[in-house]
Design an enzyme around this catalytic site. Structure first.
Site, mmCIF file in Angstrom:
data_model
loop_
_atom_site.group_PDB
_atom_site.id
_atom_site.type_symbol
_atom_site.label_atom_id
_atom_site.label_comp_id
_atom_site.label_asym_id
_atom_site.label_seq_id
_atom_site.Cartn_x
_atom_site.Cartn_y
_atom_site.Cartn_z
ATOM 1 N N HIS A 278 0.826 -1.213 0.000
ATOM 2 C CA HIS A 278 0.000 0.000 0.000
ATOM 3 C C HIS A 278 0.857 1.258 0.000
ATOM 4 O O HIS A 278 1.842 1.376 0.718
ATOM 5 C CB HIS A 278 -1.022 0.005 1.137
ATOM 6 C CG HIS A 278 -0.476 -0.027 2.530
ATOM 7 N ND1 HIS A 278 -0.149 1.119 3.221
ATOM 8 C CD2 HIS A 278 -0.231 -1.057 3.375
ATOM 9 C CE1 HIS A 278 0.271 0.792 4.443
ATOM 10 N NE2 HIS A 278 0.237 -0.509 4.559
ATOM 11 N N ASP A 290 6.095 0.426 6.721
ATOM 12 C CA ASP A 290 4.635 0.294 6.557
ATOM 13 C C ASP A 290 4.110 1.416 5.668
ATOM 14 O O ASP A 290 3.628 2.426 6.170
ATOM 15 C CB ASP A 290 3.963 0.349 7.931
ATOM 16 C CG ASP A 290 2.483 0.052 7.878
ATOM 17 O OD1 ASP A 290 2.033 -0.584 6.913
ATOM 18 O OD2 ASP A 290 1.760 0.479 8.805
ATOM 19 N N GLU A 324 -4.997 1.729 2.402
ATOM 20 C CA GLU A 324 -5.075 0.549 3.266
ATOM 21 C C GLU A 324 -5.257 0.934 4.725
ATOM 22 O O GLU A 324 -5.965 0.256 5.472
ATOM 23 C CB GLU A 324 -3.793 -0.295 3.107
ATOM 24 C CG GLU A 324 -3.824 -1.632 3.836
ATOM 25 C CD GLU A 324 -3.310 -1.609 5.258
ATOM 26 O OE1 GLU A 324 -3.462 -2.610 5.977
ATOM 27 O OE2 GLU A 324 -2.757 -0.550 5.682
ATOM 28 N N GLU A 325 -4.635 2.039 5.138
ATOM 29 C CA GLU A 325 -4.570 2.358 6.560
ATOM 30 C C GLU A 325 -5.914 2.754 7.169
ATOM 31 O O GLU A 325 -6.189 2.425 8.314
ATOM 32 C CB GLU A 325 -3.556 3.484 6.809
ATOM 33 C CG GLU A 325 -2.105 3.101 6.519
ATOM 34 C CD GLU A 325 -1.543 2.061 7.473
ATOM 35 O OE1 GLU A 325 -2.301 1.488 8.276
ATOM 36 O OE2 GLU A 325 -0.337 1.806 7.395
ATOM 37 N N ASP A 352 3.248 -6.546 3.241
ATOM 38 C CA ASP A 352 2.854 -5.470 4.160
ATOM 39 C C ASP A 352 3.202 -5.839 5.594
ATOM 40 O O ASP A 352 2.455 -5.562 6.525
ATOM 41 C CB ASP A 352 1.347 -5.189 4.017
ATOM 42 C CG ASP A 352 0.900 -3.992 4.857
ATOM 43 O OD1 ASP A 352 1.758 -3.176 5.229
ATOM 44 O OD2 ASP A 352 -0.306 -3.892 5.157
ATOM 45 N N HIS A 425 3.205 2.206 12.711
ATOM 46 C CA HIS A 425 2.311 3.325 13.009
ATOM 47 C C HIS A 425 2.931 4.343 13.964
ATOM 48 O O HIS A 425 2.203 5.030 14.695
ATOM 49 C CB HIS A 425 0.982 2.839 13.581
ATOM 50 C CG HIS A 425 0.170 2.017 12.645
ATOM 51 N ND1 HIS A 425 -1.042 1.447 13.003
ATOM 52 C CD2 HIS A 425 0.366 1.635 11.348
ATOM 53 C CE1 HIS A 425 -1.539 0.775 11.983
ATOM 54 N NE2 HIS A 425 -0.696 0.882 10.966
#
Length: 459
Positions: A278, A290, A324-325, A352, A425
């Protein structure tokens, strides 16, 4: 005698095919390790573009960069796939503090994605600590109403694969605030979803409950969570309050794009093998692991095959999924159009889980198919220590294909998982945390799997 000669011919044919595959994989690894371009592509994505949350100007810059990258590589077909995405913005840096009597003790927090803002002065309230949503529900509205619910269930350290720990602890972030709102809570604080003990708060999406008013929700670092929990145990509840302030908001949806590059198949152009990650990332850092690593690995896998003058039998696509997030809109749109266009997808591979040392792949397939894969390909991957070929799942972006494309096999790239959720994140997910050789080894493993699927199929 004829039977003996036939058996020998079959055996020779099998050995020669295995030797051919082995040689091709060696060439793939050599190209990745000697001439790899993924690391420098990642440097540009992280340092020149940076955070790229869906709907943001940086997300659009990343789309334009991704399209140009694959065009410059000379893929047979490069195009954009339009998709509407959410546009959530964080606003000013969040502030949080434990209030012990009249003393404020600042602690690191960050708003959860898709949360709402607090009032301008913030929220101050007594804290109720729970380890699960059920524990909170058992306490009931009479206890929860007017309070800040503090979800403090840590990762279970017994899981060897840290992704399992994330899954087991994740409900408190995904739906905990919405469930707390139903009981009259005024806010929610969630322990960061990480096995690490540090002061990096981890953001990530939280969901709203239909018909229920949302409440402000934030993640608190694991060290601060332990501090707050310890203070709650040692002092009487009314003496401990929590204050936090955040300014996030959701703006109107924005038009964005999946970015797709393809090597068109020579024999079966309508049959497709997809590899992707992503393009969007959370806004706190550069989104290196990520999922910048997944993006550059996907494009690099195709570049390697093209550099080796390999002509795939089936069409091979690199897909940079958007959103995606905080919405999965890109994956849903890709699956929708795959069905609409009656595309015959053989397999979809998602990367991912970070750009760490490759260990193998997880196959969303029957035990019989997984056994066959191991029988035919395990020894080919053994020299590269990426031979863990196990039953598993696909990934968030490719999962919708299972509902729209019959007979597809979903595959997840499995790197070493131990460090991923230290960075996931957080503001620490930066380019410098990616190891060049580990990234290249993962790319080579993916390109090798694409080659094997293209040559031999999966079933």
């Amino acid at each position: 005698m004829k039977k003996l000669l036939l058996s020998a011919a079959i055996l020779f044919s099998g050995l020669s095919l295995q030797a051919q595959d082995s040689l091709m994989m060696r060439n793939i690894y050599d190209e990745a390790l000697v001439n790899g371009q993924g690391y420098e592509n990642l440097r540009y994505l992280c340092k020149k573009i940076g955070p790229r949350l869906s709907g943001s100007p940086n997300a659009q810059k990343a789309v334009e960069w991704g399209k140009k990258l694959m065009e410059d590589y000379g893929f047979d077909r490069v195009y954009l796939q339009e998709v509407m995405v959410p546009h959530w913005v964080r606003g000013a840096k969040e502030q949080g503090a434990i209030i012990d009597g009249n003393k404020k003790i600042p602690v690191p927090i960050c708003a959860l994605g898709m949360s709402i803002a607090t009032p301008a002065a913030g929220i101050t309230a007594n804290v109720i600590e729970v380890k699960s949503i059920k524990e909170m529900q058992d306490l009931g509205e009479s206890v929860i109403k007017g309070k800040i619910v503090f979800f403090n269930r840590p990762f279970d350290p017994r899981y060897i694969e840290t992704g399992q720990g994330y899954g087991a602890a994740g409900d408190q972030r995904f739906v905990g605030p919405a469930e707390a709102a139903k009981l009259g809570a005024v806010g929610a604080i969630v322990r960061s979803l990480s096995p690490a003990l540090d002061n990096y708060p981890h953001t990530g999406g939280t969901l709203s409950a239909p018909g229920t008013k949302m409440i402000p929700a934030a993640a608190i670092s694991t060290m601060a969570a332990d501090k707050l929990s310890g203070m709650l145990r040692l002092r009487k509840l009314p003496l401990i309050k929590f204050w936090f302030k955040q300014s996030c908001q959701t703006l109107p949806e924005v038009k964005s794009y999946n970015v797709i590059g393809e090597l068109t198949g020579t024999d079966h152009p309508k049959k497709v093998i997809t590899v992707g990650g992503h393009l969007d990332s959370w806004d706190l850092a550069e989104g290196a692991h990520d999922d910048g690593t997944g993006i550059v690995q996907s494009a690099e896998a195709l570049r390697i095959l093209k550099a080796l003058k390999y002509k795939p039998k089936n069409s091979v696509r690199a897909v940079f999924f958007m959103n995606e997030e905080n919405g999965t809109r890109g994956g849903l749109k890709y699956a929708e159009l795959a069905a609409k266009n009656k595309e015959d997808h053989i397999a979809a591979i998602e990367t991912d889980e970070g750009g760490f040392v490759p260990r193998g792949f997880g196959f969303d397939a029957s035990p019989e198919v997984v056994a066959k894969i191991n029988k035919n390909w395990k020894k080919l991957f053994e020299p590269y220590e990426a031979d863990r070929l196990v039953k598993g799942e696909g990934g968030t972006d490719i999962e919708p294909l299972k509902e729209t494309v019959p007979n597809i096999t979903l595959i997840s790239f499995l790197p070493d998982s131990q460090r991923y959720f230290d960075l996931h994140h957080t503001a620490a997910d930066v380019f410098e945390k990616v190891h060049k050789r580990e990234l290249e080894l993962g790319t080579a493993a993916m390109a090798s799997l694409i080659y094997l699927i293209d040559q031999h199929g999966l079933k």
